[in-house]
Write a protein that holds these residues in place. Sequence first.
Motif, PDB file in Angstrom:
ATOM      1  N   GLY A  28       0.838  -1.207   0.000  1.00 60.75           N
ATOM      2  CA  GLY A  28       0.000   0.000   0.000  1.00 60.75           C
ATOM      3  C   GLY A  28       0.865   1.246   0.000  1.00 60.75           C
ATOM      4  O   GLY A  28       1.770   1.378   0.823  1.00 60.75           O
ATOM      5  N   PHE A  29       0.579   2.156  -0.928  1.00 59.59           N
ATOM      6  CA  PHE A  29       1.385   3.374  -1.046  1.00 59.59           C
ATOM      7  C   PHE A  29       0.515   4.626  -0.954  1.00 59.59           C
ATOM      8  O   PHE A  29      -0.466   4.752  -1.695  1.00 59.59           O
ATOM      9  N   GLY A  30       0.870   5.544  -0.057  1.00 61.03           N
ATOM     10  CA  GLY A  30       0.285   6.885  -0.073  1.00 61.03           C
ATOM     11  C   GLY A  30       1.027   7.705  -1.126  1.00 61.03           C
ATOM     12  O   GLY A  30       1.969   7.209  -1.756  1.00 61.03           O
ATOM     13  N   SER A  31       0.631   8.955  -1.277  1.00 60.76           N
ATOM     14  CA  SER A  31       1.252   9.757  -2.342  1.00 60.76           C
ATOM     15  C   SER A  31       2.740  10.005  -2.071  1.00 60.76           C
ATOM     16  O   SER A  31       3.519  10.218  -2.999  1.00 60.76           O
ATOM     17  N   ALA A  32       3.136   9.954  -0.783  1.00 57.38           N
ATOM     18  CA  ALA A  32       4.550  10.172  -0.461  1.00 57.38           C
ATOM     19  C   ALA A  32       5.412   9.020  -0.974  1.00 57.38           C
ATOM     20  O   ALA A  32       6.565   9.214  -1.350  1.00 57.38           O
ATOM     21  N   GLN A  33       4.837   7.816  -0.998  1.00 59.41           N
ATOM     22  CA  GLN A  33       5.615   6.656  -1.486  1.00 59.41           C
ATOM     23  C   GLN A  33       5.461   6.465  -2.986  1.00 59.41           C
ATOM     24  O   GLN A  33       6.373   5.999  -3.655  1.00 59.41           O
ATOM     25  N   LEU A  34       4.286   6.770  -3.505  1.00 62.51           N
ATOM     26  CA  LEU A  34       4.060   6.621  -4.940  1.00 62.51           C
ATOM     27  C   LEU A  34       3.085   7.704  -5.411  1.00 62.51           C
ATOM     28  O   LEU A  34       1.882   7.647  -5.124  1.00 62.51           O
ATOM     29  N   ASP A  35       3.638   8.683  -6.126  1.00 61.16           N
ATOM     30  CA  ASP A  35       2.824   9.743  -6.729  1.00 61.16           C
ATOM     31  C   ASP A  35       2.417   9.256  -8.122  1.00 61.16           C
ATOM     32  O   ASP A  35       3.273   9.097  -9.002  1.00 61.16           O
ATOM     33  N   ILE A  36       1.136   9.000  -8.301  1.00 61.41           N
ATOM     34  CA  ILE A  36       0.706   8.391  -9.580  1.00 61.41           C
ATOM     35  C   ILE A  36       0.842   9.344 -10.767  1.00 61.41           C
ATOM     36  O   ILE A  36       0.729   8.924 -11.910  1.00 61.41           O
ATOM     37  N   THR A  37       1.091  10.630 -10.499  1.00 63.89           N
ATOM     38  CA  THR A  37       1.307  11.559 -11.622  1.00 63.89           C
ATOM     39  C   THR A  37       2.724  11.418 -12.192  1.00 63.89           C
ATOM     40  O   THR A  37       3.027  11.979 -13.236  1.00 63.89           O
ATOM     41  N   ASP A  38       3.573  10.669 -11.496  1.00 61.05           N
ATOM     42  CA  ASP A  38       4.965  10.464 -11.917  1.00 61.05           C
ATOM     43  C   ASP A  38       5.048   9.113 -12.655  1.00 61.05           C
ATOM     44  O   ASP A  38       5.102   8.039 -12.025  1.00 61.05           O
ATOM     45  N   ALA A  39       5.045   9.180 -13.981  1.00 67.54           N
ATOM     46  CA  ALA A  39       4.977   7.950 -14.793  1.00 67.54           C
ATOM     47  C   ALA A  39       6.149   7.010 -14.501  1.00 67.54           C
ATOM     48  O   ALA A  39       5.967   5.795 -14.409  1.00 67.54           O
ATOM     49  N   ALA A  40       7.345   7.579 -14.321  1.00 64.29           N
ATOM     50  CA  ALA A  40       8.519   6.734 -14.079  1.00 64.29           C
ATOM     51  C   ALA A  40       8.400   6.033 -12.728  1.00 64.29           C
ATOM     52  O   ALA A  40       8.751   4.849 -12.590  1.00 64.29           O
ATOM     53  N   ALA A  41       7.869   6.753 -11.733  1.00 62.11           N
ATOM     54  CA  ALA A  41       7.699   6.152 -10.401  1.00 62.11           C
ATOM     55  C   ALA A  41       6.660   5.040 -10.446  1.00 62.11           C
ATOM     56  O   ALA A  41       6.820   4.002  -9.789  1.00 62.11           O
ATOM     57  N   VAL A  42       5.611   5.241 -11.219  1.00 65.66           N
ATOM     58  CA  VAL A  42       4.572   4.203 -11.355  1.00 65.66           C
ATOM     59  C   VAL A  42       5.200   2.963 -11.988  1.00 65.66           C
ATOM     60  O   VAL A  42       5.039   1.833 -11.499  1.00 65.66           O
ATOM     61  N   GLU A  43       5.936   3.186 -13.056  1.00 65.13           N
ATOM     62  CA  GLU A  43       6.603   2.081 -13.765  1.00 65.13           C
ATOM     63  C   GLU A  43       7.536   1.325 -12.813  1.00 65.13           C
ATOM     64  O   GLU A  43       7.527   0.097 -12.740  1.00 65.13           O
ATOM     65  N   GLU A  44       8.315   2.097 -12.070  1.00 66.38           N
ATOM     66  CA  GLU A  44       9.322   1.505 -11.186  1.00 66.38           C
ATOM     67  C   GLU A  44       8.661   0.700 -10.059  1.00 66.38           C
ATOM     68  O   GLU A  44       9.082  -0.428  -9.754  1.00 66.38           O
ATOM     69  N   SER A  45       7.586   1.239  -9.475  1.00 60.00           N
ATOM     70  CA  SER A  45       6.906   0.526  -8.369  1.00 60.00           C
ATOM     71  C   SER A  45       6.277  -0.764  -8.856  1.00 60.00           C
ATOM     72  O   SER A  45       6.333  -1.797  -8.164  1.00 60.00           O
ATOM     73  N   VAL A  46       5.671  -0.721 -10.028  1.00 59.33           N
ATOM     74  CA  VAL A  46       5.023  -1.921 -10.549  1.00 59.33           C
ATOM     75  C   VAL A  46       6.086  -2.965 -10.915  1.00 59.33           C
ATOM     76  O   VAL A  46       5.922  -4.156 -10.636  1.00 59.33           O
ATOM     77  N   ALA A  47       7.208  -2.498 -11.484  1.00 57.73           N
ATOM     78  CA  ALA A  47       8.299  -3.432 -11.836  1.00 57.73           C
ATOM     79  C   ALA A  47       8.861  -4.074 -10.574  1.00 57.73           C
ATOM     80  O   ALA A  47       9.178  -5.267 -10.551  1.00 57.73           O
ATOM     81  N   ARG A  48       8.952  -3.303  -9.502  1.00 54.59           N
ATOM     82  CA  ARG A  48       9.524  -3.830  -8.260  1.00 54.59           C
ATOM     83  C   ARG A  48       8.558  -4.799  -7.566  1.00 54.59           C
ATOM     84  O   ARG A  48       8.947  -5.865  -7.116  1.00 54.59           O
ATOM     85  N   GLU A  49       7.284  -4.420  -7.499  1.00 52.39           N
ATOM     86  CA  GLU A  49       6.303  -5.216  -6.743  1.00 52.39           C
ATOM     87  C   GLU A  49       5.764  -6.410  -7.531  1.00 52.39           C
ATOM     88  O   GLU A  49       5.270  -7.358  -6.941  1.00 52.39           O
ATOM     89  N   THR A  50       5.802  -6.312  -8.858  1.00 55.59           N
ATOM     90  CA  THR A  50       5.168  -7.315  -9.748  1.00 55.59           C
ATOM     91  C   THR A  50       3.831  -7.822  -9.188  1.00 55.59           C
ATOM     92  O   THR A  50       3.661  -9.024  -8.957  1.00 55.59           O
ATOM     93  N   PRO A  51       2.878  -6.894  -8.976  1.00 57.06           N
ATOM     94  CA  PRO A  51       1.585  -7.324  -8.422  1.00 57.06           C
ATOM     95  C   PRO A  51       0.788  -8.132  -9.437  1.00 57.06           C
ATOM     96  O   PRO A  51       0.961  -7.971 -10.649  1.00 57.06           O
ATOM     97  N   ALA A  52      -0.109  -8.986  -8.897  1.00 54.26           N
ATOM     98  CA  ALA A  52      -1.035  -9.719  -9.771  1.00 54.26           C
ATOM     99  C   ALA A  52      -2.209  -8.819 -10.153  1.00 54.26           C
ATOM    100  O   ALA A  52      -2.913  -9.089 -11.120  1.00 54.26           O
ATOM    101  N   LEU A  53      -2.398  -7.757  -9.373  1.00 56.71           N
ATOM    102  CA  LEU A  53      -3.535  -6.861  -9.593  1.00 56.71           C
ATOM    103  C   LEU A  53      -3.243  -5.515  -8.928  1.00 56.71           C
ATOM    104  O   LEU A  53      -2.537  -5.474  -7.920  1.00 56.71           O
TER     105      LEU A  53
END
Length: 296
Positions: A28-53
Motif C-alpha cells: 500500500g502506497f500513499g502519495s509520499a511513497q508513490l505519486d501516480i502523476t509520476d509515470a517513471a515512479a509508477v513504472e518503477e513501483s510496478v516493476a519492483r512489486e510485480t503485483p497480480a492486480l
Amino acid sequence: MHVLVTGATGQVGYELLRLAPEDFTVAGFGSAQLDITDAAAVEESVARETPALIINAAAYTAVDKAEAEPELAYAANRDGVANLAAVAARRGIPLLHISTDYVFAGDAKTPYREDETPAPTGVYGASKLAGEQVLAETCASHLIMRTSWVFGAHGNNFVKTMLRLGQEREKLSVVADQHGCPTSAASIARALWALVEQYRDQGTLQWGLYHYAGLPPCTWHDFAKNIFDIAHELGLISQKPMLVAIGTEDFPTPAKRPAWSVLDSCRLKRVHGIGPSDWPMDLRDVLTELRSLRDS
Ligand SMILES: NC(=O)c1ccc[n+]([C@@H]2O[C@H](COP(=O)([O-])OP(=O)(O)OC[C@H]3O[C@@H](n4cnc5c(N)ncnc54)[C@H](OP(=O)(O)O)[C@@H]3O)[C@@H](O)[C@H]2O)c1
C-alpha cells in the motif's frame, strides 16, 4: 496473490489495507511513497512489486478546491490513471479503479445506472470522468467502481465534520434538497476484495463499469440526523445539536453539487453477487470505532 494499492493513506485505501483477506499480500502506497502523476515512479513501483492486480484508490478529492486548481485535479484523476493504465496494460495486470457519482449532472429522478450518460457539472467530476475514459481506452482488464458520499473513521468526511461542528454549535444548518447514497469506506473495500477474490478463483472477471453505493438513499440532512442520533445513543456525544433543514441555495459552494446523486447498484449484484451496503448499519460501526478511538 500480491496486490498493489495506491492512495493507501486515504479513506478507502486505509480500509483496503485493514480488510485485506489473509491470503493476499498488499503493498500500500500513499502519495509520499508513490505519486501516480509520476509515470517513471509508477513504472518503477510496478516493476519492483510485480503485483497480480492493482487497486487505484488514489485521487484528488477536494471537490471545491478543484474549481480553482483544475490542473492538479486532472493530473491525479486523469493523468495519474493514464500512467497506471499504461503500465497495467503493458504488463497484463488488471486494474480496479474507483470513481464517483459526480460524473452525473444530478438532475435525474431515478437512480443512475451505468448506461446513463455522464455530464459532470464541476472540475472534480469532469477530471474523474476523464480518468474513467482513459482507463477504458488503455487497459482492457479494468473495473471501474463508481461510489458516493464516502465516510469512515479515518480521513476527512461528512460524519467527522458533523461531529466536530456538533461540538462547537448548538444549531446546525444542513442541506435537505440533495439526495444521495452514503457509502462506508469499509464496505467499498470489502466489495473490492470480493471482486479480487473472484478474479483469483476464476482467473478473470466480467470487467467494465459498476455502481456501488449504500442504501437507502437520503439527504445530507437525513444523514446528519442519523449521525447525531446514533452518536448520542452510543455516548459519543452528550448532546445533539438542533438541525435546521436548508436548501442548496442557502449553502453556496465553489463547485455545484448534484441535487440527485443516487446510484443504482443492481448491476454489481446481478453480475458479481455483491449487493449494496446498509449505510445506517455501517454508520453505527464507524461511530463505535470513533468512540473506541476517543477512549483509547
Ligand atoms: N470521498 C468521497 O466522498 C468520494 C465519493 C465518491 C467517490 N470517491 C472516490 O473514491 C476514491 C477514494 O476516495 P477517498 O475518499 O478514500 O479519498 P481520500 O481520503 O481523499 O484519499 C485520497 C488518497 O489519494 C492519495 N493521492 C492524492 N493524490 C495522489 C497522487 N498524485 N498520487 C498518489 N496518491 C495520491 C492521497 O494520498 P495522501 O494522503 O498522501 O495525499 C490519499 O491516499 C477516489 O477515487 C474518489 O474519487 C470518493
